[in-house]
Design a protein around this motif. Structure first.
Motif, short mmCIF file in Angstrom:
data_model
loop_
_atom_site.label_atom_id
_atom_site.label_comp_id
_atom_site.label_asym_id
_atom_site.label_seq_id
_atom_site.Cartn_x
_atom_site.Cartn_y
_atom_site.Cartn_z
N PRO A 102 1.39 -13.74 -0.74
CA PRO A 102 1.44 -14.41 -0.05
C PRO A 102 1.98 -15.45 1.13
O PRO A 102 2.66 -16.18 0.79
CB PRO A 102 -0.37 -15.08 -0.97
CG PRO A 102 -0.23 -14.25 -2.45
CD PRO A 102 1.60 -14.33 -2.11
N LEU A 155 -0.39 -10.33 -5.63
CA LEU A 155 -1.70 -10.79 -5.21
C LEU A 155 -3.19 -11.13 -6.03
O LEU A 155 -3.47 -12.36 -5.75
CB LEU A 155 -2.28 -9.25 -4.14
CG LEU A 155 -3.42 -9.54 -3.97
CD1 LEU A 155 -3.51 -10.62 -2.82
CD2 LEU A 155 -4.40 -8.03 -3.50
N ASN A 216 -6.32 -8.91 0.46
CA ASN A 216 -6.06 -9.57 1.30
C ASN A 216 -6.91 -9.08 2.77
O ASN A 216 -6.92 -9.95 4.05
CB ASN A 216 -5.06 -8.55 2.40
CG ASN A 216 -3.50 -9.83 0.51
OD1 ASN A 216 -3.41 -10.71 1.01
ND2 ASN A 216 -3.01 -8.29 0.43
N ALA A 250 -5.44 -12.87 3.24
CA ALA A 250 -4.18 -12.81 3.81
C ALA A 250 -4.52 -14.31 4.87
O ALA A 250 -3.50 -14.91 5.49
CB ALA A 250 -3.81 -11.80 4.53
#
Length: 278
Positions: A102, A155, A216, A250
């Motif tokens: 990230p 993630l 994301n 994201a």
């Protein structure tokens, strides 16, 4: 000047150009969209407006694939299937893109880490779902977007950490620093298998067992995987278990909560079976 359907070669060119701009955007570098457009005009023979609209089509494909997209190109959903294949090819060749860490990883305990927009679940909103919902969901199933996100450990861990810090800050702001100190990151400390990722508390001291699912992309309806064990724990611990769905991770993480029974909110479809010999 070229007209008609875009060829695979043209799609591959514009998809690569789109991701180049998206990478610059993530890195905080300025993007000259007009310059990118002129370069594509020279290479494809397509007019400026056609290229602009194709960029919007790519945004729609990425939305369906649970990926981030350029905010300057609003998704346009009437895209060719060949464009989906082109985006999938790019992502396959550049597999590191989806496994990137990230870009906004925050330090635990900071004010920014504590901020998390919690909104209503998609099923509780008054606004309609995106255009071409069936097509978007079909795309997600075809490319197993839920499985991809489930396998992306970076993630998943970053999402859990964000929710962990949010829980600590929420309890501390309620005057329950004692409870904030007792929160446990179960999936990291004990491993998977408990049926939830974080053991937290309500301000009144009641247990709060949190399973975190992170994506994301900027679509709150992106499908996700949930295990048989997680469903079983959710059923047994109905009063304390909840699922926190993080999306748009994201960019600017947003979230909503789902409480058991989950089939009030989502359609649960089996995706695999255990084969045993007789």
């Amino acid at each position: 000047m070229s007209t008609g359907r875009w060829t695979d070669a043209e799609n591959d060119l514009i998809v690569a150009d789109y991701f180049a701009m998206l990478a610059d955007d993530h890195a905080g570098r300025p993007i000259n969209k007009a310059e990118h457009n002129r370069a594509l005009q020279e290479r494809t023979g397509r007019p400026r407006g056609s290229i602009e609209y194709k960029h919007q089509n790519i945004s729609a494909v990425l939305l369906g694939l649970g990926e981030d997209w350029l905010r300057g190109y609003k998704p346009a959903f009437n895209f060719q299937n060949s464009l989906v294949d082109s985006v999938a090819r790019w992502l396959t060749i550049n597999s590191a893109w989806m496994n990137r860490p990230p870009t906004h990883r925050l330090q635990p305990g900071t004010y920014e880490a504590a901020q998390l927009w919690i909104g209503p679940a998609p099923t509780l909103k008054n606004e309609p779902p995106p255009e071409a919902l069936d097509r978007m969901l079909g795309m997600a199933r075809k490319f197993d977007i839920a499985g991809r996100d489930e396998r992306n450990r970076k993630l998943g861990e970053a999402g859990e950490e964000r929710v962990l810090e949010y829980e600590r800050a929420t309890l501390a702001s309620s005057g329950r620093q004692d409870l904030a100190k007792r929160i446990r990151w179960v999936s990291k400390e004990d491993g998977d298998g408990a049926g939830y990722d974080i053991s937290s508390f309500e301000p009144n001291g009641a247990a709060r067992l949190i399973e975190v699912k992170t994506t994301n992309g900027g679509w709150d309806r992106t499908p996700f995987h949930i295990s048989r064990n997680e469903l079983a724990v959710a059923d047994v611990e109905r009063e304390s278990w909840c699922l926190v769905r993080l999306w748009n991770f994201a960019r600017e993480p947003k979230a909503f909560e789902l409480r058991p029974p989950l089939d009030r909110h989502v359609t649960l479809a089996p995706t695999s079976f255990l084969a045993s010999f007789q």
